[in-house]
Design a protein around this motif. Structure first.
Motif, PDB file in Angstrom:
ATOM      1  N   ILE A 113      27.629  63.994  43.946  1.00 47.37           N
ATOM      2  CA  ILE A 113      28.770  63.943  43.024  1.00 47.37           C
ATOM      3  C   ILE A 113      28.827  65.175  42.131  1.00 47.37           C
ATOM      4  O   ILE A 113      29.904  65.641  41.765  1.00 47.37           O
ATOM      5  CB  ILE A 113      28.691  62.634  42.200  1.00 47.37           C
ATOM      6  CG1 ILE A 113      29.012  61.447  43.115  1.00 47.37           C
ATOM      7  CG2 ILE A 113      29.632  62.670  41.011  1.00 47.37           C
ATOM      8  CD1 ILE A 113      28.792  60.087  42.468  1.00 47.37           C
ATOM      9  N   THR A 114      27.676  65.706  41.790  1.00 43.77           N
ATOM     10  CA  THR A 114      27.645  66.970  41.025  1.00 43.77           C
ATOM     11  C   THR A 114      26.900  68.037  41.833  1.00 43.77           C
ATOM     12  O   THR A 114      26.043  68.743  41.318  1.00 43.77           O
ATOM     13  CB  THR A 114      26.966  66.765  39.654  1.00 43.77           C
ATOM     14  OG1 THR A 114      25.660  66.205  39.882  1.00 43.77           O
ATOM     15  CG2 THR A 114      27.768  65.850  38.763  1.00 43.77           C
ATOM     16  N   GLY A 115      27.272  68.143  43.083  1.00 43.69           N
ATOM     17  CA  GLY A 115      26.564  69.040  43.998  1.00 43.69           C
ATOM     18  C   GLY A 115      26.894  70.506  43.788  1.00 43.69           C
ATOM     19  O   GLY A 115      27.853  70.864  43.090  1.00 43.69           O
ATOM     20  N   ASP A 116      26.087  71.339  44.413  1.00 40.37           N
ATOM     21  CA  ASP A 116      26.268  72.787  44.291  1.00 40.37           C
ATOM     22  C   ASP A 116      27.583  73.263  44.891  1.00 40.37           C
ATOM     23  O   ASP A 116      28.081  74.330  44.543  1.00 40.37           O
ATOM     24  CB  ASP A 116      25.120  73.515  45.015  1.00 40.37           C
ATOM     25  CG  ASP A 116      23.833  73.467  44.216  1.00 40.37           C
ATOM     26  OD1 ASP A 116      23.862  72.975  43.067  1.00 40.37           O
ATOM     27  OD2 ASP A 116      22.791  73.922  44.734  1.00 40.37           O
ATOM     28  N   TYR A 117      28.130  72.495  45.822  1.00 38.23           N
ATOM     29  CA  TYR A 117      29.347  72.930  46.523  1.00 38.23           C
ATOM     30  C   TYR A 117      30.587  72.173  46.041  1.00 38.23           C
ATOM     31  O   TYR A 117      31.626  72.182  46.690  1.00 38.23           O
ATOM     32  CB  TYR A 117      29.177  72.713  48.036  1.00 38.23           C
ATOM     33  CG  TYR A 117      27.784  73.042  48.516  1.00 38.23           C
ATOM     34  CD1 TYR A 117      27.379  74.379  48.614  1.00 38.23           C
ATOM     35  CD2 TYR A 117      26.872  72.036  48.801  1.00 38.23           C
ATOM     36  CE1 TYR A 117      26.084  74.694  49.011  1.00 38.23           C
ATOM     37  CE2 TYR A 117      25.579  72.344  49.214  1.00 38.23           C
ATOM     38  CZ  TYR A 117      25.183  73.665  49.314  1.00 38.23           C
ATOM     39  OH  TYR A 117      23.902  73.969  49.695  1.00 38.23           O
TER      40      TYR A 117
END
Lengths: 430, 482
Positions: free
Chosen positions: A277-281
């Protein structure tokens, strides 16, 4: 005399029948039959999945692994065989031509066909995870934290009697999953469809009033496909972004249980999920379900193969307080501006830290330190799969890389709790 | 719709004029007019016999008409004005440019525009559709070389991405050096199937039969020898083709390879039963190679008529594909009846899940149809109205009905039947359809057809409507032919 004996016999028989109906063993039997797949998701054993498929089709599936072409096959597990299922390549970044991720559509050719009560089954290839177990351990940890998540187990896949490799059996998020976990399944289920071609990820920003801006991309309807009601998602996203500060919490309550969402986020970030949900991508790897006759949504975790990322020091506010602005999840950023929600997030992280250390004992009677829950799980699963993983010759990693990945996981499991406590304390001191 | 209405008004105007007046060059070409007069004077009996009821042939009726291969085209010598000389432009059947009897080029156009509706829940069906918009040329060079070129401007199936048919339709040359053994080279219809070989503008119904659309091969590139004997009492076509036709291919289906096809028709009862009209019998077969080079199934598919919903997915095949059909075509006065049976059998060598041989995949279809011209004209294709609309008459009104079935299964197998494409025993799947129609031929250019189609897919799981119910589709077609 005969009549008395007759009534006594009838009475005794009735008691036996009634007793049988009410006995615990009867109740257990009912439960077992209603969840026929429980044994398949028993993660204390490595299962053997046997697929019979045309050799030509198997080669085609691998050659055309980027396509979703379905091939007919028969599936066997233990003494259970299901005929005429459809097999296809699956995955996003994990798609592979040498060790394809697989989806079994049990009911593709016959609508009412089930396998152990399941319509679909996923075999994850773990081509992005040398340890093979990030996904399974993560989902197990979600469930350990009382967040609804897929059940999983390990399997050796045999294709036409030849051992192919070690896979993870994943319970699909479908109507059966919804019924089992949410006690309903007639609402609106969406898979978040990450747009790999987009330079800038979608981060829950408002795109305008047109529902087609949200459905089918990035929210791909899995139920009610002919009327997916993108308009409700549009209002949800509008509220996230545009509702005034004074009314935000009130208006958001129509669409999301923010406290439950904070719990989901807390577990995910405890596990250092780099592609969530708060990923790098940008946001990724979740399902969204809207409950029947309500506008209330809930998030469901999916594909946790990029957890345990980098080190135990993975920051709990990664891509929330740092990272590119256009990658930051608008919903998360706005929700964490509220003290009670920030506290809920931090408390979940602390609860995760405690759970991960459950059973840990620094000075056991025999002098050896007893590992916590998470470290134990990693160790137990390693012992379970190591033979199958080592003999998996098509995995994209060497056996040394497998061993190194397991060591990293053990280190993470051992040290993550302390690191998270420290980060939470730092945050609260600010 | 505006261009279409413009065409319609123009067509009605053209149709309301005498044929000679429709020739825009008539006044400027006195020689041509003289030639016509000479011709009429010279061979009045032959002309009357050839044209029977009408002296105004429809634009799509001409002797070199491209969209019917049911009968071999007469040699160019038959269509030449015997003493034609000089360069001229005429418009009798089509706008035409001629250089004596050496060269002729006719312009053609066919437009079919549909308004249609079907079951609820079919969101992909456009309610209005420019179904076919074809232009082309045909003609001849010297007396022995005929040619035709036709192109689709708005191929709907191309747009839908379902069938990558080439926009080029008929592109071929027909050599008539030997009248009973003419040689046709290029792209044209493989000689198979009465309904498939009937031109799109001549058909009694808006849509061809299911068997014609999904079992008959349709067009391909090849070489064919054809001819007729006994005053067209016996005709034959026989040729080799690169593949087995457009109908067997799609963007995902490779189709068959080298194909041999042969067809023969005859009117064996012509001498015996003159009062019963004309009864034509026909039969045809094809043999094609089938490869499994494509990783996708290469079998035939079954789709519903209007919505093209796939009720039978292709299965894996390899070996040979054999088609056979038999047909009867009966015309008596204003009435006609047709019936056709088609059988296709595909080998499935090494196509089992265990790479084993499987029983052949089989597809079959049949239809029976009948038409009746309420306005009393003699049945012909195309219909020619005795009294054209706005020319003292109301055109020709015809009612038609067709009942048909298309179904798929396998020729044997001991296993339980499945729907998957490598099933030993293929679970049967079929579609039954009843089409009721009314056709109003206003004049030689314009036709309006109204069809109601009731379909029922036999396998309820593959039926596009819930609970396996039957469903109706409705279509109105406006056709303009130049």
């Amino acid at each position: 005399m005969f009549r008395t004996r007759f009534y006594a016999f009838v009475g005794a028989a009735a008691l036996v029948v009634l007793g049988g109906l009410l006995s615990p063993s009867r109740a257990q039997g009912q439960s077992a039959s209603s969840d026929a797949a429980a044994a398949l998701f028993d993660d204390t054993v490595v299962h053997d999945i046997r697929l019979t498929i045309s050799t030509r089709d198997w080669e085609s599936l691998k050659e055309h692994f980027k396509e979703n072409t379905r091939y007919p096959a028969d599936l066997r597990w233990r003494d259970e065989t299901v005929r005429s299922i459809a097999v296809r390549s699956r995955g996003t970044g994990s798609r592979s031509g040498s060790k394809p991720g697989l989806k079994f559509d049990i009911n593709y050719y016959t609508a009412d066909q089930r396998f152990l009560g399941l319509k679909n089954l996923i075999l994850r290839n773990n081509t992005q995870d040398a340890s093979n177990m990030r996904e399974l351990v993560s989902m197990k940890f979600f469930r350990h934290m009382n967040v609804k998540a897929s059940r999983e187990s390990f399997a050796r896949l045999f294709v036409n009697t030849a051992y192919v490799g070690l896979y993870t059996i994943v319970e699909d998020i479908d109507k059966d999953f919804l019924k089992k976990n949410l006690d309903e399944n007639d609402g609106y289920l969406y898979e978040y469809d990450f747009d790999e071609d987009s330079r800038i990820p979608y981060a829950f920003e408002y795109l305008g009033t047109d529902p087609a801006k949200y459905v089918p991309m990035p929210f791909k309807a899995q139920t009610h496909e002919s009327d997916p009601r993108g308009d409700v998602i549009e209002r949800f996203i509008w509220t996230i972004n545009e509702a005034g500060a004074a009314a935000w919490r009130q208006m958001m309550s129509e669409f999301l249980d923010l406290t439950a969402f904070m719990r989901h986020l807390g577990v995910e970030n405890f596990l250092a999920e780099e592609d969530g949900i708060t990923g790098d991508y940008g946001p990724n790897n979740f399902y969204l379900y809207r409950f029947e006759k309500k506008n209330l949504f809930t998030f469901l975790p999916w594909d946790k193969s990029n957890t345990f990322w980098e080190s135990p020091e993975y920051w709990i506010f990664r891509n929330i307080k740092d990272g590119p602005e256009d990658h930051r999840n608008r919903l998360v950023v706005r929700a964490l501006q509220y003290d009670d929600l920030r506290d809920a997030y931090l408390n979940t992280l602390l609860e995760c830290a405690a759970s991960a250390e459950e059973g840990a004992n620094a000075a056991a009677a025999d002098g050896a330190a007893a590992p916590g829950w998470l470290e134990r799980e990693v160790g137990t699963l390693y012992e379970l799969i190591k033979a199958a993983a080592r003999s998996d010759t098509i995995k994209p990693f060497s056996n040394d890389q497998f061993e190194a990945a397991i060591t990293d996981l053990k280190t993470f499991a051992k040290e993550r709790s302390a690191a998270v406590r420290r980060m939470v304390a730092d945050e609260r001191q600010r | 719709m505006l261009p279409l209405l413009t065409c319609l008004v123009a067509a009605l105007t053209l149709g309301s004029q005498p044929a000679s007046a429709a020739d825009p060059q008539a006044g400027a070409q006195p020689e041509a007019k003289t030639e016509k007069a000479k011709k009429n004077e010279k061979k009045p009996k032959k002309e009357k016999k050839a044209k029977k009821k009408s002296d105004k042939p429809a634009p799509d009726e001409g002797p070199t008409a491209t969209d019917t291969d049911a009968a071999p085209a007469p040699a160019p010598a038959d269509q030449l004005e015997p003493d034609g000389k000089g360069t001229r432009v005429t418009w009798k059947q089509h706008p035409s440019f001629r250089i004596g009897s050496v060269f002729r080029i006719d312009l053609e156009a066919k437009f079919q525009e549909d308004v249609r509706d079907t079951y609820v829940g079919e969101p992909d069906l456009p309610r209005t559709q420019l179904h076919r918009n074809r232009i082309g040329v045909q003609g001849h060079l010297f007396k022995q070389i005929e040619y035709e070129v036709e192109r689709e401007l708005t191929e709907k199936e191309l747009d839908a991405g379902k069938t990558p048919k080439s926009p080029w339709k008929d592109v071929n040359v027909n050599l008539t050096f030997v009248k009973n053994a003419q040689v046709k080279i290029g792209k044209f219809k493989i000689p198979f199937g009465l309904d498939q070989l009937t031109g799109v503008t001549h058909n009694d119904f808006v849509y061809r039969s299911l068997g014609a659309n999904y079992l008959a091969p349709a067009r391909d590139i090849g070489l064919m020898v054809h001819g007729s004997f006994l005053k067209h009492g016996f005709q034959y076509w026989s040729g080799v083709f690169r593949h087995d036709g457009d109908n067997a291919r799609s963007s995902k289906i490779a189709g068959g390879d080298e194909t041999f096809a042969s067809r023969a028709t005859g009117t064996p009862f012509r001498a015996l039963a003159q009062g019963l009209g004309e009864i034509g019998l026909g039969t045809a077969f094809t043999v094609s190679k089938l490869s499994d080079d494509s990783f996708r199934p290469n079998g035939l598919r079954g789709r519903t008529i209007m919505t093209q919903h796939v009720f039978y997915e292709p299965v894996y095949v390899k070996g040979a594909r054999r088609r056979w059909e038999a047909d009867v075509d009966w015309t008596v006065g204003p009435a006609s009846a047709r019936a056709e049976y088609t059988l296709v059998s595909d080998d499935r060598r090494q196509q089992g899940i265990g790479d084993n041989d499987l029983p052949n995949a089989r597809a079959r279809s049949w239809y029976v149809s009948g038409t009746w011209l309420l306005t009393g004209e003699a049945k012909a294709r195309p219909v020619k109205a005795d009294g054209e609309f706005l020319q003292g008459g109301w055109g020709a009104l015809e009612v038609a009905a067709r009942y048909e079935r298309l179904w798929f299964d396998s020729t044997g197998g001991t296993d339980v039947p499945f729907r998957n494409p490598r099933a030993e025993t293929i679970l049967p799947a079929g579609d039954r359809a009843l089409t009721l129609g009314v056709s109003w031929t206003l004049n030689r250019f314009v036709k309006v057809q109204v069809n109601g189609i009731r379909e029922q897919v036999e396998d309820s799981e593959r039926n596009p409507v819930p609970n396996g119910a039957a469903f109706w589709s409705r279509v109105i077609r406006l056709q303009f032919v130049l």
